[in-house]
Every structure is written in structure tokens, then in C-alpha cells.
Design a protein around this motif. Structure first.
Motif, PDB file in Angstrom:
ATOM      1  N   GLU A   1       1.017  -1.108  -0.012  1.00  0.00           N
ATOM      2  CA  GLU A   1       0.038  -0.024  -0.093  1.00  0.00           C
ATOM      3  C   GLU A   1       1.033   1.242   0.013  1.00  0.00           C
ATOM      4  O   GLU A   1       0.474   2.379  -0.538  1.00  0.00           O
ATOM      5  CB  GLU A   1      -1.059   0.108   1.193  1.00  0.00           C
ATOM      6  CG  GLU A   1      -1.954  -1.072   1.034  1.00  0.00           C
ATOM      7  CD  GLU A   1      -2.848  -0.958   2.431  1.00  0.00           C
ATOM      8  OE1 GLU A   1      -2.920   0.240   2.917  1.00  0.00           O
ATOM      9  OE2 GLU A   1      -3.666  -1.941   2.567  1.00  0.00           O
ATOM     10  N   GLU A   2       2.093   1.244   0.564  1.00  0.00           N
ATOM     11  CA  GLU A   2       3.063   2.279   0.614  1.00  0.00           C
ATOM     12  C   GLU A   2       3.560   2.527  -0.745  1.00  0.00           C
ATOM     13  O   GLU A   2       3.724   3.724  -1.308  1.00  0.00           O
ATOM     14  CB  GLU A   2       4.095   2.097   1.550  1.00  0.00           C
ATOM     15  CG  GLU A   2       5.233   3.224   1.624  1.00  0.00           C
ATOM     16  CD  GLU A   2       6.145   2.899   2.634  1.00  0.00           C
ATOM     17  OE1 GLU A   2       7.343   3.279   2.360  1.00  0.00           O
ATOM     18  OE2 GLU A   2       6.124   2.232   3.632  1.00  0.00           O
ATOM     19  N   THR A   3       3.650   1.562  -1.523  1.00  0.00           N
ATOM     20  CA  THR A   3       4.320   1.657  -2.929  1.00  0.00           C
ATOM     21  C   THR A   3       3.100   2.278  -3.863  1.00  0.00           C
ATOM     22  O   THR A   3       3.410   3.102  -4.433  1.00  0.00           O
ATOM     23  CB  THR A   3       4.467   0.274  -3.393  1.00  0.00           C
ATOM     24  OG1 THR A   3       5.485  -0.404  -2.495  1.00  0.00           O
ATOM     25  CG2 THR A   3       5.117   0.565  -4.853  1.00  0.00           C
ATOM     26  N   ASP A   4       1.896   1.761  -3.516  1.00  0.00           N
ATOM     27  CA  ASP A   4       0.728   2.596  -4.196  1.00  0.00           C
ATOM     28  C   ASP A   4       0.593   3.966  -4.090  1.00  0.00           C
ATOM     29  O   ASP A   4       0.358   4.803  -4.839  1.00  0.00           O
ATOM     30  CB  ASP A   4      -0.710   1.918  -3.791  1.00  0.00           C
ATOM     31  CG  ASP A   4      -0.734   0.469  -4.266  1.00  0.00           C
ATOM     32  OD1 ASP A   4       0.177   0.029  -5.364  1.00  0.00           O
ATOM     33  OD2 ASP A   4      -1.609  -0.275  -3.893  1.00  0.00           O
ATOM     34  N   GLU A   5       0.736   4.252  -2.568  1.00  0.00           N
ATOM     35  CA  GLU A   5       0.716   5.683  -2.264  1.00  0.00           C
ATOM     36  C   GLU A   5       1.855   6.527  -2.895  1.00  0.00           C
ATOM     37  O   GLU A   5       1.733   7.587  -3.177  1.00  0.00           O
ATOM     38  CB  GLU A   5       0.473   5.923  -1.028  1.00  0.00           C
ATOM     39  CG  GLU A   5       0.611   7.203  -0.276  1.00  0.00           C
ATOM     40  CD  GLU A   5      -0.806   7.996  -0.877  1.00  0.00           C
ATOM     41  OE1 GLU A   5      -0.746   8.957  -1.025  1.00  0.00           O
ATOM     42  OE2 GLU A   5      -1.908   7.157  -0.999  1.00  0.00           O
ATOM     43  N   GLU A   6       3.139   6.067  -2.765  1.00  0.00           N
ATOM     44  CA  GLU A   6       4.245   6.720  -3.535  1.00  0.00           C
ATOM     45  C   GLU A   6       3.954   7.161  -5.116  1.00  0.00           C
ATOM     46  O   GLU A   6       4.312   8.139  -5.566  1.00  0.00           O
ATOM     47  CB  GLU A   6       5.435   5.835  -3.408  1.00  0.00           C
ATOM     48  CG  GLU A   6       5.998   5.974  -1.846  1.00  0.00           C
ATOM     49  CD  GLU A   6       7.204   4.741  -1.545  1.00  0.00           C
ATOM     50  OE1 GLU A   6       8.180   5.481  -0.880  1.00  0.00           O
ATOM     51  OE2 GLU A   6       7.245   4.048  -2.199  1.00  0.00           O
ATOM     52  N   VAL A   7       3.308   6.061  -5.499  1.00  0.00           N
ATOM     53  CA  VAL A   7       3.109   6.221  -7.037  1.00  0.00           C
ATOM     54  C   VAL A   7       2.108   7.137  -7.373  1.00  0.00           C
ATOM     55  O   VAL A   7       2.134   8.020  -8.193  1.00  0.00           O
ATOM     56  CB  VAL A   7       2.501   4.658  -7.622  1.00  0.00           C
ATOM     57  CG1 VAL A   7       2.053   4.811  -9.235  1.00  0.00           C
ATOM     58  CG2 VAL A   7       4.065   3.814  -8.050  1.00  0.00           C
ATOM     59  N   ARG A   8       0.929   7.237  -6.382  1.00  0.00           N
ATOM     60  CA  ARG A   8      -0.023   8.120  -6.429  1.00  0.00           C
ATOM     61  C   ARG A   8       0.323   9.751  -6.238  1.00  0.00           C
ATOM     62  O   ARG A   8      -0.087  10.348  -7.115  1.00  0.00           O
ATOM     63  CB  ARG A   8      -1.159   7.834  -5.384  1.00  0.00           C
ATOM     64  CG  ARG A   8      -2.407   8.652  -5.688  1.00  0.00           C
ATOM     65  CD  ARG A   8      -3.410   8.527  -4.511  1.00  0.00           C
ATOM     66  NE  ARG A   8      -3.445   7.212  -3.794  1.00  0.00           N
ATOM     67  CZ  ARG A   8      -4.235   5.985  -4.412  1.00  0.00           C
ATOM     68  NH1 ARG A   8      -5.022   6.301  -5.556  1.00  0.00           N
ATOM     69  NH2 ARG A   8      -4.374   5.072  -3.826  1.00  0.00           N
TER      70      ARG A   8
ATOM     71  N   GLN B   1      -2.357   1.673 -13.584  1.00  0.00           N
ATOM     72  CA  GLN B   1      -3.600   1.027 -14.139  1.00  0.00           C
ATOM     73  C   GLN B   1      -4.416   0.784 -13.034  1.00  0.00           C
ATOM     74  O   GLN B   1      -5.827   0.940 -13.143  1.00  0.00           O
ATOM     75  CB  GLN B   1      -3.243  -0.015 -15.134  1.00  0.00           C
ATOM     76  CG  GLN B   1      -4.481  -0.535 -15.832  1.00  0.00           C
ATOM     77  CD  GLN B   1      -4.101  -1.347 -16.881  1.00  0.00           C
ATOM     78  OE1 GLN B   1      -3.005  -2.071 -16.926  1.00  0.00           O
ATOM     79  NE2 GLN B   1      -4.945  -1.828 -17.581  1.00  0.00           N
ATOM     80  N   ARG B   2      -3.972  -0.113 -12.115  1.00  0.00           N
ATOM     81  CA  ARG B   2      -4.825  -0.494 -10.817  1.00  0.00           C
ATOM     82  C   ARG B   2      -5.500   0.587 -10.039  1.00  0.00           C
ATOM     83  O   ARG B   2      -6.484   0.544  -9.597  1.00  0.00           O
ATOM     84  CB  ARG B   2      -4.029  -1.481  -9.956  1.00  0.00           C
ATOM     85  CG  ARG B   2      -4.849  -2.136  -8.922  1.00  0.00           C
ATOM     86  CD  ARG B   2      -4.114  -3.246  -8.088  1.00  0.00           C
ATOM     87  NE  ARG B   2      -2.766  -3.069  -7.949  1.00  0.00           N
ATOM     88  CZ  ARG B   2      -2.304  -2.340  -6.912  1.00  0.00           C
ATOM     89  NH1 ARG B   2      -2.880  -1.511  -6.205  1.00  0.00           N
ATOM     90  NH2 ARG B   2      -0.748  -2.200  -6.920  1.00  0.00           N
ATOM     91  N   LEU B   3      -4.695   1.755  -9.999  1.00  0.00           N
ATOM     92  CA  LEU B   3      -5.095   2.890  -9.364  1.00  0.00           C
ATOM     93  C   LEU B   3      -6.037   3.817 -10.115  1.00  0.00           C
ATOM     94  O   LEU B   3      -6.402   4.828  -9.719  1.00  0.00           O
ATOM     95  CB  LEU B   3      -4.003   3.619  -8.580  1.00  0.00           C
ATOM     96  CG  LEU B   3      -2.935   2.983  -7.582  1.00  0.00           C
ATOM     97  CD1 LEU B   3      -1.672   3.764  -7.227  1.00  0.00           C
ATOM     98  CD2 LEU B   3      -3.730   2.606  -6.392  1.00  0.00           C
ATOM     99  N   GLY B   4      -6.116   3.521 -11.469  1.00  0.00           N
ATOM    100  CA  GLY B   4      -6.898   4.328 -12.153  1.00  0.00           C
ATOM    101  C   GLY B   4      -6.088   5.667 -12.719  1.00  0.00           C
ATOM    102  O   GLY B   4      -6.757   6.886 -12.940  1.00  0.00           O
TER     103      GLY B   4
END
Length: 159
Positions: free
Chosen positions: A11-18, A46-49
Motif C-alpha cells: 500500500e505504501e508503494t501504491d501511495e508513493e506512485v499516486r 492502471q490498478r489505481l486508475g
């Protein structure tokens, strides 16, 4: 063959990408900063839209540049204020002091204005503040005024 297993995407990786995407960074720049492959960043995005549409990226970049320009203008104004306060100090009452002598004594005295060496230091510091301010937000149309300020700064600095 000694192959490392891939690092898990958290989730931290997702947040960094966002966050990096919101700052207008490209897929490849995000991949470099996170030390991930471009493919991994694409899958996460792509997963995060999120899209790496150039128009959206360019718009985010323009917004970021406008924000930075505003911050530079605020800093330049603060530096101008500092320069004004410093030059005012040249003509205000001051306290001079000295440590020394065989007994290492302290002595001070109030004077109507700072001595010449202190005025030189105040002026040099004010000149640096003005110079930095002009570099952050240079005058756009007043070339004659800019030349006059530059000459004044050089005269104050002894150049």
C-alpha cells in the motif's frame, strides 16, 4: 543463476506512485525514484486508475511550475524585507562590546549608530539578500533599473 525474488508491491508503494503521479512525474521518472521497473509502475498506475496521458502530465507540470514560481516570489519578497531591515539597522542605536584584556573582561557601550565595520557587514548582507531576491524573481521590463541596482550592489561589495 542467482536471481532475487521481486519486492512486493505494498500500500505504501501504491501511495508513493499516486503522490509522484500527482506531482506530474512521468512513468519512467517514478520508476527511477522508486527503483522499480516501468512495467511495475504501469501496472500499479492502471490498478489505481491513473493515466500517464501526456496532456494530463503537462498540465500537472505547469501547475507545479506555477506553484514553484509563487514560492520563489514569496521568498524574494522576504529577502527584500530582510535587506530593508538590515539597511535600517545602519542608522539605529547599537551596542558595541569587547571581550579581552589579561582578565578577559567584558565591556559594552551604547552608541548612536553602529561603527563603520558593522555598517559594512550590514550593507554586504543586505546586498546579498537583494541579489538573491533579484535572481529568484528578476525584473522583467526595467532593464535600466536592473543595471542601476547591479551597479549599486557592485559598489557596495567593492567589485
Amino acid at each position: 543463476m542467482n536471481r532475487q525474488s521481486p519486492r512486493p508491491v505494498t500500500e505504501e508503494t501504491d501511495e508513493e506512485v499516486r503522490q509522484l503521479h500527482a506531482e506530474g512525474l512521468s512513468r519512467n521518472e517514478i520508476a527511477r525514484r522508486l527503483q522499480r521497473s516501468g512495467r511495475t509502475v504501469s501496472v500499479i498506475a492502471q490498478r489505481l486508475g491513473l493515466s500517464f496521458d501526456r496532456a494530463a502530465t503537462e498540465e500537472a507540470t505547469r501547475a507545479r511550475m506555477a506553484d514553484l514560481a509563487e514560492r520563489r516570489a514569496i521568498l524574494a519578497e522576504a529577502l527584500q524585507d530582510d535587506a530593508e531591515r538590515l539597511t535600517e539597522q545602519m542608522w539605529e542605536p547599537a551596542k558595541i562590546y569587547n571581550f579581552g584584556g589579561k582578565d578577559n573582561t567584558y565591556e559594552d557601550r551604547d552608541v548612536p549608530e553602529p561603527p563603520a565595520d558593522a555598517k559594512r557587514a550590514l550593507m554586504a548582507t543586505a546586498a546579498q539578500a537583494i541579489d538573491r531576491s533579484l535572481k529568484l524573481v528578476p525584473p522583467e521590463t526595467d532593464q535600466q533599473g536592473l543595471a542601476a541596482v547591479d551597479a549599486w550592489l557592485r559598489g557596495m561589495m567593492g567589485d
